[in-house]
Design a protein around this motif. Structure first.
Motif, mmCIF file in Angstrom:
data_model
loop_
_atom_site.group_PDB
_atom_site.id
_atom_site.type_symbol
_atom_site.label_atom_id
_atom_site.label_comp_id
_atom_site.label_asym_id
_atom_site.label_seq_id
_atom_site.Cartn_x
_atom_site.Cartn_y
_atom_site.Cartn_z
ATOM 1 N N LEU A 67 47.387 29.776 37.802
ATOM 2 C CA LEU A 67 45.957 29.492 37.648
ATOM 3 C C LEU A 67 45.602 28.101 38.141
ATOM 4 C CD1 LEU A 67 45.174 31.043 34.151
ATOM 5 C CD2 LEU A 67 44.863 32.055 36.408
ATOM 6 N N GLU A 74 44.103 28.067 41.643
ATOM 7 C CA GLU A 74 42.914 28.875 41.902
ATOM 8 C C GLU A 74 41.798 28.066 42.540
ATOM 9 O OE1 GLU A 74 42.252 32.475 38.796
ATOM 10 O OE2 GLU A 74 41.639 30.498 38.153
ATOM 11 N N GLU A 112 43.534 41.237 35.236
ATOM 12 C CA GLU A 112 42.873 40.401 34.229
ATOM 13 C C GLU A 112 43.079 40.947 32.822
ATOM 14 O OE1 GLU A 112 41.495 37.322 34.797
ATOM 15 O OE2 GLU A 112 42.412 37.730 36.736
ATOM 16 N N LYS A 126 46.386 39.848 31.608
ATOM 17 C CA LYS A 126 46.357 38.449 31.186
ATOM 18 C C LYS A 126 45.723 38.308 29.808
ATOM 19 C CE LYS A 126 46.065 36.777 35.909
ATOM 20 N NZ LYS A 126 45.170 36.196 36.923
ATOM 21 N N ARG A 128 36.958 35.198 37.308
ATOM 22 C CA ARG A 128 37.699 35.358 36.067
ATOM 23 C C ARG A 128 36.809 35.084 34.862
ATOM 24 N NH1 ARG A 128 41.768 32.481 34.651
ATOM 25 N NH2 ARG A 128 42.856 34.184 33.685
ATOM 26 N N GLN A 135 37.559 32.116 42.550
ATOM 27 C CA GLN A 135 38.447 32.887 41.678
ATOM 28 C C GLN A 135 38.169 32.566 40.207
ATOM 29 O OE1 GLN A 135 42.061 31.533 43.579
ATOM 30 N NE2 GLN A 135 42.599 33.626 44.128
ATOM 31 N N ARG A 136 37.979 31.305 39.923
ATOM 32 C CA ARG A 136 37.680 30.914 38.531
ATOM 33 C C ARG A 136 36.370 31.550 38.058
ATOM 34 N NH1 ARG A 136 39.607 25.525 39.798
ATOM 35 N NH2 ARG A 136 41.649 25.353 38.860
#
Length: 117
Positions: free
Chosen positions: A77, A80, A51, A54, A88, A84-85
């Motif tokens: 993405l 996803e 992350e 990114k 993040r 997962q979202r």
């Protein structure tokens, strides 16, 4: 004194084993828990490193060579799932918090306003 065959040896700690879930001894349970936490730590560290890469890409997207990598990341993405979202998004909020506590308001604002994250 205890001629009737009954006598008190005191607590029988040496004969009793502490049992955990599933009949595991306390030591086995602790070893299993230690293994789980080592794996958890590895997973979290890997997630954080990915992350952060990114985020760094987003913050350096002014440079043309970063844009292609950013497009590839955006394609990934799209696949996803909600969990997962959510992870993040939580990490993004943590990152924003730390950037602001480091007095990096400009970077925090750029990151927050970025549509890539």
């Amino acid at each position: 004194m205890f001629g009737d065959g009954e006598h008190d040896d005191g607590p029988r700690v040496h004969q009793q084993r502490s049992e955990g879930p599933g009949g595991q001894s306390a030591q086995q349970h602790q070893t299993h828990l230690d293994s789980i936490f080592m794996l958890l730590e590895e997973n979290i560290v890997t997630f954080v490193k990915n992350e952060l890469k990114k985020i760094q890409t987003v913050l350096t997207s002014d440079y043309p060579e970063c844009l292609e990598s950013q497009r590839e990341d955006e394609e990934v993405l799209d696949g996803e799932d909600e969990e997962q979202r959510s992870s993040r998004e939580a990490f993004l909020n943590i990152s924003l918090h730390f950037l602001r506590s480091m007095k990096q308001e400009e970077l925090a604002e750029r990151l927050q306003s970025s549509k890539s994250i």
